[in-house]
Design a protein around this motif. Structure first.
Motif, mmCIF file in Angstrom:
data_model
loop_
_atom_site.group_PDB
_atom_site.id
_atom_site.type_symbol
_atom_site.label_atom_id
_atom_site.label_comp_id
_atom_site.label_asym_id
_atom_site.label_seq_id
_atom_site.Cartn_x
_atom_site.Cartn_y
_atom_site.Cartn_z
ATOM 1 N N GLU A 252 0.789 -1.218 0.000
ATOM 2 C CA GLU A 252 0.000 0.000 0.000
ATOM 3 C C GLU A 252 0.832 1.285 0.000
ATOM 4 O O GLU A 252 0.524 2.239 -0.712
ATOM 5 C CB GLU A 252 -0.957 0.004 1.189
ATOM 6 N N LEU A 253 1.923 1.316 0.793
ATOM 7 C CA LEU A 253 2.682 2.557 0.906
ATOM 8 C C LEU A 253 3.517 2.856 -0.332
ATOM 9 O O LEU A 253 4.051 3.958 -0.470
ATOM 10 C CB LEU A 253 3.568 2.524 2.153
ATOM 11 N N MET A 254 3.626 1.906 -1.234
ATOM 12 C CA MET A 254 4.296 2.179 -2.502
ATOM 13 C C MET A 254 3.590 3.291 -3.258
ATOM 14 O O MET A 254 4.208 4.011 -4.052
ATOM 15 C CB MET A 254 4.345 0.913 -3.359
ATOM 16 N N ALA A 255 2.290 3.437 -3.024
ATOM 17 C CA ALA A 255 1.511 4.448 -3.739
ATOM 18 C C ALA A 255 2.044 5.854 -3.464
ATOM 19 O O ALA A 255 1.986 6.721 -4.342
ATOM 20 C CB ALA A 255 0.046 4.353 -3.340
ATOM 21 N N ILE A 256 2.588 6.093 -2.276
ATOM 22 C CA ILE A 256 3.092 7.425 -1.936
ATOM 23 C C ILE A 256 4.276 7.789 -2.837
ATOM 24 O O ILE A 256 4.315 8.869 -3.435
ATOM 25 C CB ILE A 256 3.488 7.479 -0.453
ATOM 26 N N GLY A 257 5.245 6.866 -2.945
ATOM 27 C CA GLY A 257 6.385 7.119 -3.818
ATOM 28 C C GLY A 257 5.988 7.141 -5.286
ATOM 29 O O GLY A 257 6.517 7.934 -6.075
ATOM 30 N N ASP A 280 -5.600 -0.981 2.760
ATOM 31 C CA ASP A 280 -6.065 0.338 3.169
ATOM 32 C C ASP A 280 -5.251 0.801 4.375
ATOM 33 O O ASP A 280 -5.672 0.637 5.519
ATOM 34 C CB ASP A 280 -7.561 0.259 3.510
ATOM 35 N N ALA A 281 -4.082 1.384 4.124
ATOM 36 C CA ALA A 281 -3.192 1.823 5.202
ATOM 37 C C ALA A 281 -3.485 3.272 5.580
ATOM 38 O O ALA A 281 -3.811 4.092 4.714
ATOM 39 C CB ALA A 281 -1.736 1.691 4.775
ATOM 40 N N PRO A 282 -3.356 3.635 6.861
ATOM 41 C CA PRO A 282 -3.700 4.998 7.302
ATOM 42 C C PRO A 282 -2.980 6.094 6.538
ATOM 43 O O PRO A 282 -3.602 7.083 6.138
ATOM 44 C CB PRO A 282 -3.300 4.987 8.787
#
Length: 346
Positions: A252-257, A280-282
């Motif tokens: 999920e956090l790959m979406a930020i980068g 669905d990560a905060p």
């Protein structure tokens, strides 16, 4: 206060009586029990748990082995922070403690596990970060130590595990994207030998086949499962001569980068590239456009893991006889705006 002998001398009663009172034995009257417990608290007496464990042959501790790396520390939305609350809900009923065992990423995981077992640190194990072929499964089976795995492996033997529904995620993500006219769909996968990457890619390949789409190895982007990995994945996608119109992320956090690198190049997620995340990560909830991803209860997963493990421990087996066999844990699609557009030629 150093030990039980000093506590007995302070109360002027026998060591045996003090021991029975501290352990809740029924052959000690309530007044004596209250005196012993009050004195133990006032004088700071702490039982020698290691000695008691050696005598009883158990530690009352369950180990949770995870990979420890700079990448895991940086990613605050750690999967296991949610799972442990469910585990502890189950274990505290039986006065069992949960011990986190972080194995350094540069150490052999099986050797680390052997060291923990040799030191009699725990009564049972929960292992994670399952490799394609994982030697820990064979070791724990031979050692007859109760264990459960978070994830599947090709290792031989009928060992207990609970894994996420990677097949369902790939199938629903591809179905959703195809319905919006996408035909070139990329996917990210871990760059390591962790088995979930292989399961996810194979599930993606089968989902493409269902819609008559070819499997293109160049659209499988293997990077680290982190924000930096997402940034690198976007860079690799942008370099492709025939760019994909959609991408499915394994973490999920790959979406930020990924969002950051796309926008640096003037490519807008949700308009020029459809993006579907995994969980669905905060932190990912603050992205714009909102990320389409999958939801699950980490707490409930932890409860299921704890119950399934206790069902394999002789002392608790009868209480959890209905804990069930190996399970695929479901995830629910949460629609966002990151993949809401339709291709004009669809």
């Amino acid at each position: 206060m150093k030990g039980i002998r000093q506590l007995a001398e302070h109360l002027a009663i026998s060591i045996g009586t003090v021991s029975r009172a501290l352990n809740g034995r029924p052959d000690v009257n309530e007044e004596t029990r209250r005196r012993v417990l009050a004195a133990a608290e006032a004088l700071g007496y702490v039982a020698n748990q290691s000695g008691r464990s050696l005598r009883q042959g158990e530690t009352k501790v369950i180990g949770l082995m995870i990979e420890s790396s700079a990448e895991a520390v940086e990613n605050a939305d750690n999967f296991f922070l949610g799972v442990t609350s469910g585990l502890q809900h189950v274990f505290t009923r039986h006065k069992l403690d949960l011990l986190l065992l972080p194995c350094p990423s540069d150490e052999d995981a099986c050797e680390y596990l052997k060291r923990m077992v040799a030191r009699r640190v725990v009564d049972a194990m929960i292992i994670s970060n399952m490799q394609r072929v994982d030697r820990r499964v064979d070791f724990l089976s031979r050692a007859r130590i109760p264990f459960i795995a978070v994830g599947r492996s090709l290792s031989a033997g009928n060992f207990p595990w609970i894994d996420l529904d990677f097949e369902g995620v790939a199938e629903r993500a591809v179905e959703r994207l195809v319905a919006r006219g996408h035909r070139r769909i990329a996917i990210t996968a871990p760059s390591s030998e962790v088995n979930l990457g292989y399961v996810f890619v194979e599930s993606y390949r089968r989902a493409l086949e269902q819609y008559g789409l070819p499997f293109d190895p160049s659209l499988v982007i293997r990077v680290k499962s982190s924000e930096q990995g997402g940034y690198q994945a976007a860079r690799e996608l942008l370099l492709l001569e025939d760019r994909p119109t959609a991408v499915i992320l394994i973490y999920e956090l790959m979406a930020i980068g990924l969002y950051r690198r796309l926008m640096e190049s003037g490519v807008l997620p949700g308009r020029d590239l459809a993006v579907i995340g995994f969980r669905d990560a905060p932190r990912a909830r603050f992205l714009q456009p909102s990320l389409s991803c999958f939801r699950m209860s980490l707490y409930d997963l932890g409860v299921a893991l704890g119950q399934m493990l206790l069902a394999r421990m002789p002392a608790y087996r009868a209480l959890y006889s209905d804990a069930g066999g190996n399970r695929i844990w479901p995830l629910e699609l949460v629609a966002g705006e990151s993949d809401a557009f339709r291709l004009t030629n669809a």
